[in-house]
Design a protein around this motif. Structure first.
Motif, PDB file in Angstrom:
ATOM      1  N   GLN A   7       0.822  -1.111   0.010  1.00  0.00           N
ATOM      2  CA  GLN A   7       0.068   0.073  -0.020  1.00  0.00           C
ATOM      3  C   GLN A   7       0.954   1.192  -0.052  1.00  0.00           C
ATOM      4  O   GLN A   7       0.406   2.233  -0.735  1.00  0.00           O
ATOM      5  CB  GLN A   7      -0.901   0.107   1.335  1.00  0.00           C
ATOM      6  N   THR A   8       1.933   0.927   0.792  1.00  0.00           N
ATOM      7  CA  THR A   8       2.845   2.245   0.712  1.00  0.00           C
ATOM      8  C   THR A   8       3.424   2.541  -0.496  1.00  0.00           C
ATOM      9  O   THR A   8       3.575   3.765  -1.077  1.00  0.00           O
ATOM     10  CB  THR A   8       3.827   2.255   1.868  1.00  0.00           C
ATOM     11  N   CYS A   9       4.018   1.676  -1.067  1.00  0.00           N
ATOM     12  CA  CYS A   9       4.680   1.669  -2.343  1.00  0.00           C
ATOM     13  C   CYS A   9       3.880   2.178  -3.584  1.00  0.00           C
ATOM     14  O   CYS A   9       4.205   3.146  -4.182  1.00  0.00           O
ATOM     15  CB  CYS A   9       5.201   0.169  -2.992  1.00  0.00           C
ATOM     16  N   PHE A  10       2.438   1.741  -3.650  1.00  0.00           N
ATOM     17  CA  PHE A  10       1.511   2.090  -4.509  1.00  0.00           C
ATOM     18  C   PHE A  10       1.235   3.583  -4.180  1.00  0.00           C
ATOM     19  O   PHE A  10       1.209   4.337  -5.332  1.00  0.00           O
ATOM     20  CB  PHE A  10       0.358   1.228  -4.394  1.00  0.00           C
ATOM     21  N   SER A  11       1.149   3.960  -3.004  1.00  0.00           N
ATOM     22  CA  SER A  11       0.621   5.290  -2.892  1.00  0.00           C
ATOM     23  C   SER A  11       1.952   6.059  -3.221  1.00  0.00           C
ATOM     24  O   SER A  11       1.751   7.166  -3.943  1.00  0.00           O
ATOM     25  CB  SER A  11       0.601   5.344  -1.262  1.00  0.00           C
ATOM     26  N   VAL A  12       3.183   6.114  -2.898  1.00  0.00           N
ATOM     27  CA  VAL A  12       4.285   6.606  -3.377  1.00  0.00           C
ATOM     28  C   VAL A  12       4.282   6.712  -5.085  1.00  0.00           C
ATOM     29  O   VAL A  12       4.427   7.641  -5.707  1.00  0.00           O
ATOM     30  CB  VAL A  12       5.537   5.976  -2.907  1.00  0.00           C
ATOM     31  N   ILE A  13       4.155   5.719  -5.782  1.00  0.00           N
ATOM     32  CA  ILE A  13       3.871   5.854  -7.294  1.00  0.00           C
ATOM     33  C   ILE A  13       3.020   6.595  -7.673  1.00  0.00           C
ATOM     34  O   ILE A  13       3.040   7.270  -8.636  1.00  0.00           O
ATOM     35  CB  ILE A  13       3.817   4.292  -7.520  1.00  0.00           C
ATOM     36  N   ASP A  14       1.904   6.514  -6.839  1.00  0.00           N
ATOM     37  CA  ASP A  14       0.552   7.291  -7.422  1.00  0.00           C
ATOM     38  C   ASP A  14       0.991   8.767  -7.319  1.00  0.00           C
ATOM     39  O   ASP A  14       0.509   9.777  -8.072  1.00  0.00           O
ATOM     40  CB  ASP A  14      -0.537   7.223  -6.555  1.00  0.00           C
ATOM     41  N   GLY A  15       1.888   9.265  -6.261  1.00  0.00           N
ATOM     42  CA  GLY A  15       2.433  10.495  -6.163  1.00  0.00           C
ATOM     43  C   GLY A  15       3.116  10.859  -7.184  1.00  0.00           C
ATOM     44  O   GLY A  15       3.094  12.420  -7.703  1.00  0.00           O
TER      45      GLY A  15
END
Length: 212
Positions: A7-15
């Motif tokens: 979830q953290t990784c996906f959130s960073v990539i979305d940013g």
């Protein structure tokens, strides 16, 4: 990856994807220029791969990189500049780099002065820690160098001994780097600095007795 880590990784990539679209919409990353990264945790970052259109980034266009390992192939040649900044400060959570006309042009104009002094603009307060337009914010300018490992080392050496520096710097004839504690702050900083660079250059051109 476990679920929270994913979830953290996906959130960073979305940013990163959001920042790429923002920059592209403003004409700051023509062709496939620019590069964007963000910290996942203490040891890893997500960073755009080389030759990707920043206005149409997908998850496949972004690599996850270990800060303590050799950089994998397929990244921008400027990836060492990102890595060096993250290694220098655990407080940096995202770094964005654009090739806007203003940053590329102004950095060449003022290259011999090695800096641009931003002063007198209300927008300075968009920069973390700046409370007044009366502050003098120093934006360092470095000569461009295709040997980015050497360039990263020289940049970090100077940044460590520079006071009142902006959360960013210019590469002459190249563009602007800016960072923040997360992707939102980094985006705010690069947006504010881009406008401040253009304002200061117009002011300096109108008032030739004022140097930057």
């Amino acid at each position: 990856m476990n679920a929270p880590d994913s979830q953290t990784c996906f959130s960073v990539i979305d940013g990163i994807i959001e920042a790429g679209r923002f920059a592209h919409a403003r004409g700051w990353v023509p062709a496939t220029s620019g590069n964007f990264s963000a910290r996942i945790d203490a040891n890893r970052i997500a960073i755009t791969r080389t030759g990707r259109d920043k206005g149409n980034l997908t998850e496949a266009d972004i690599a996850v990189v270990d800060l303590q390992s050799p950089l994998p192939p397929g990244l921008s040649a400027e990836a060492p500049l990102h890595v060096a900044r993250y290694q220098a400060s655990a407080h940096i959570g995202a770094i964005f780099h654009i090739h806007s006309p203003a940053s590329a042009f102004v950095s060449r104009v003022h290259e011999s002065q090695h800096q641009l002094l931003l002063h007198g603009w209300e927008l300075e307060k968009a920069i973390a820690g700046v409370k007044t337009h009366e502050a003098i914010v120093l934006l360092p300018i470095f000569p461009n160098n295709q040997d980015t490992v050497t360039l990263a080392a020289s940049i970090e050496e100077r940044l460590q001994r520079t006071d009142n520096a902006a959360p960013g710097y210019l590469l002459a004839g190249h563009g602007l780097y800016a960072w923040g504690h997360d992707t939102r702050e980094a985006l705010r900083h690069i947006d504010a600095l881009e406008h401040l660079i253009a304002l200061q250059d117009r002011w300096n051109s109108k008032h030739q007795g004022i140097t930057a």
